[in-house]
Design a protein around this motif. Structure first.
Motif, PDB file in Angstrom:
ATOM      1  N   UNK A 150       7.940  10.464  59.895  1.00 57.32           N
ATOM      2  CA  UNK A 150       8.238   9.406  58.881  1.00 57.32           C
ATOM      3  C   UNK A 150       7.108   8.273  58.954  1.00 57.32           C
ATOM      4  N   UNK A 151       6.714   8.326  59.879  1.00 54.48           N
ATOM      5  CA  UNK A 151       5.180   7.103  60.150  1.00 54.48           C
ATOM      6  C   UNK A 151       4.094   7.761  60.705  1.00 54.48           C
ATOM      7  N   UNK A 152       3.013   7.282  60.587  1.00 52.92           N
ATOM      8  CA  UNK A 152       1.706   7.741  61.328  1.00 52.92           C
ATOM      9  C   UNK A 152       1.184   6.590  61.755  1.00 52.92           C
ATOM     10  N   UNK A 153       0.702   6.544  63.176  1.00 52.75           N
ATOM     11  CA  UNK A 153       0.237   5.574  63.999  1.00 52.75           C
ATOM     12  C   UNK A 153      -0.956   5.954  64.471  1.00 52.75           C
ATOM     13  N   UNK A 154      -2.197   5.301  64.018  1.00 53.97           N
ATOM     14  CA  UNK A 154      -3.585   5.727  64.499  1.00 53.97           C
ATOM     15  C   UNK A 154      -3.768   5.067  65.812  1.00 53.97           C
ATOM     16  N   UNK A 155      -4.245   6.026  66.966  1.00 54.36           N
ATOM     17  CA  UNK A 155      -4.355   5.475  68.342  1.00 54.36           C
ATOM     18  C   UNK A 155      -5.984   5.545  68.729  1.00 54.36           C
ATOM     19  N   UNK A 156      -6.900   5.964  68.097  1.00 51.29           N
ATOM     20  CA  UNK A 156      -8.372   5.836  68.253  1.00 51.29           C
ATOM     21  C   UNK A 156      -8.528   4.364  68.915  1.00 51.29           C
ATOM     22  N   UNK A 157      -9.682   4.057  69.776  1.00 58.05           N
ATOM     23  CA  UNK A 157     -10.040   2.711  70.239  1.00 58.05           C
ATOM     24  C   UNK A 157      -9.048   1.783  70.341  1.00 58.05           C
ATOM     25  N   UNK A 158      -7.811   2.289  70.820  1.00 56.47           N
ATOM     26  CA  UNK A 158      -6.829   1.179  71.089  1.00 56.47           C
ATOM     27  C   UNK A 158      -6.332   1.226  72.406  1.00 56.47           C
ATOM     28  N   UNK A 159      -5.995   0.349  73.385  1.00 59.41           N
ATOM     29  CA  UNK A 159      -5.431   0.508  74.458  1.00 59.41           C
ATOM     30  C   UNK A 159      -3.921   0.794  74.248  1.00 59.41           C
ATOM     31  N   UNK A 160      -3.346   1.442  75.341  1.00 56.39           N
ATOM     32  CA  UNK A 160      -2.052   1.990  75.216  1.00 56.39           C
ATOM     33  C   UNK A 160      -1.031   1.172  74.919  1.00 56.39           C
ATOM     34  N   UNK A 167       3.074   0.725  67.105  1.00 58.06           N
ATOM     35  CA  UNK A 167       4.112   1.538  66.760  1.00 58.06           C
ATOM     36  C   UNK A 167       5.526   0.836  66.444  1.00 58.06           C
ATOM     37  N   UNK A 168       5.706  -0.215  67.316  1.00 57.79           N
ATOM     38  CA  UNK A 168       7.068  -0.967  67.328  1.00 57.79           C
ATOM     39  C   UNK A 168       7.145  -1.766  66.147  1.00 57.79           C
ATOM     40  N   UNK A 169       5.802  -2.430  65.541  1.00 53.79           N
ATOM     41  CA  UNK A 169       5.784  -2.933  64.517  1.00 53.79           C
ATOM     42  C   UNK A 169       6.057  -2.080  63.320  1.00 53.79           C
ATOM     43  N   UNK A 170       5.559  -0.905  63.383  1.00 51.81           N
ATOM     44  CA  UNK A 170       5.547  -0.022  62.127  1.00 51.81           C
ATOM     45  C   UNK A 170       7.102   0.365  61.932  1.00 51.81           C
ATOM     46  N   UNK A 171       7.618   0.733  63.311  1.00 52.04           N
ATOM     47  CA  UNK A 171       9.096   1.068  63.226  1.00 52.04           C
ATOM     48  C   UNK A 171       9.900   0.040  62.406  1.00 52.04           C
ATOM     49  N   UNK A 172       9.768  -1.352  63.023  1.00 46.93           N
ATOM     50  CA  UNK A 172      10.512  -2.333  62.573  1.00 46.93           C
ATOM     51  C   UNK A 172      10.505  -2.507  60.908  1.00 46.93           C
TER      52      UNK A 172
END
Ligand SMILES: Nc1ncnc2c1ncn2[C@@H]1O[C@H](COP(=O)(O)OP(=O)(O)OP(=O)(O)O)[C@@H](O)[C@H]1O
Ligand SMILES: O=C(O)C1=C[C@@H](O)[C@@H](O)[C@H](O)C1
Ligand SMILES: [Mg+2]
Length: 188
Positions: A150-160, A167-172
């Motif tokens: 449903x959603x794609x969240x990019x993780x490169x160059x980001x702290x966990x 991800x939480x913001x995208x879900x909301x």
């Protein structure tokens, strides 16, 4: 408090599904599950052992069973999946036909390689050229992750922690727009 059905993380090895899933579950006050851990608990053995004794096919059968059980028995949890969950059409159908919110954690092959290099727990990467393996898997799997997500969240160059917040913001945002659309249907 957000109201959402099961949140399921998909993506390649090293995308951070286990790491981010755990952080997300803490933020949401939800239970956390990981299909790889469920498979290991059910088998009473670890993933390298299962691959060695039963082959990849045996592992995939166990994976489908774990996914079916989760979707059937759990609601409002966070589930991290294994990187190959999208390989079986049956699994993609289970994901697409469920009301779960499926989030694809995207990571470039160079990040996948970097993040998986410290562990030898992933049988598919015990090759002479793990980068070539990750590249080949990515070619096949990236479209399949996108198909079920449903959603794609990019993780490169980001702290966990930053990935989990994103991800939480995208879900909301997604749930808000879904609610708006539902209200419009009811009132319109
Ligand atoms: N955003 C990130 N930045 C840096 N390191 C990360 C990030 N996300 C995860 N990691 C690290 O990468 C490694 C792999 O992460 P993790 O086990 O969560 O991946 P996974 O997607 O669950 O992989 P698998 O499909 O094999 O289960 C861990 O050491 C973790 O700490
Ligand atoms: O990408 C894959 O196919 C895999 C990923 C891991 O999470 C484990 O599920 C297993 O090592 C296979
Ligand atoms: Mg994992």
């Amino acid at each position: 408090m957000i109201k959402a059905p099961n949140i399921i993380l998909v993506g390649p090895m090293g995308a951070g599904k286990t790491t981010i899933g755990r952080l997300l579950s803490h933020s949401l006050g939800r239970e956390f599950y990981d299909s790889d851990r469920i498979i290991e608990e059910n088998a009473g053995a670890d993933i390298p052992w299962i691959f060695e004794k039963e082959g990849e096919d045996g592992f995939r059968k166990r994976e489908t069973h774990a996914l079916e059980c989760m979707l059937h028995n759990q609601d409002c949890v966070v589930l991290a999946t294994g990187g190959g969950i999208v390989m079986r059409e049956e699994n993609r159908e289970l994901l697409s036909n469920s009301d779960a919110l499926v989030v694809y954690l995207y990571a470039s092959v160079s990040q996948q390689l970097h993040r998986t290099s410290k562990s030898n727990h992933r049988p598919l990467l015990q090759t002479s050229d793990p980068k070539a393996t990750l590249n080949a898997l990515f070619k096949v799997r990236d479209p399949l992750y996108r198909e079920v997500a449903t959603l794609v969240v990019e993780t490169d160059s980001r702290h966990p922690k930053s990935v989990a917040n994103k991800a939480l913001e995208a879900i909301k945002r997604h749930l808000k727009s879904e609610n708006k659309a539902q209200n419009a249907n009811v009132n319109g």
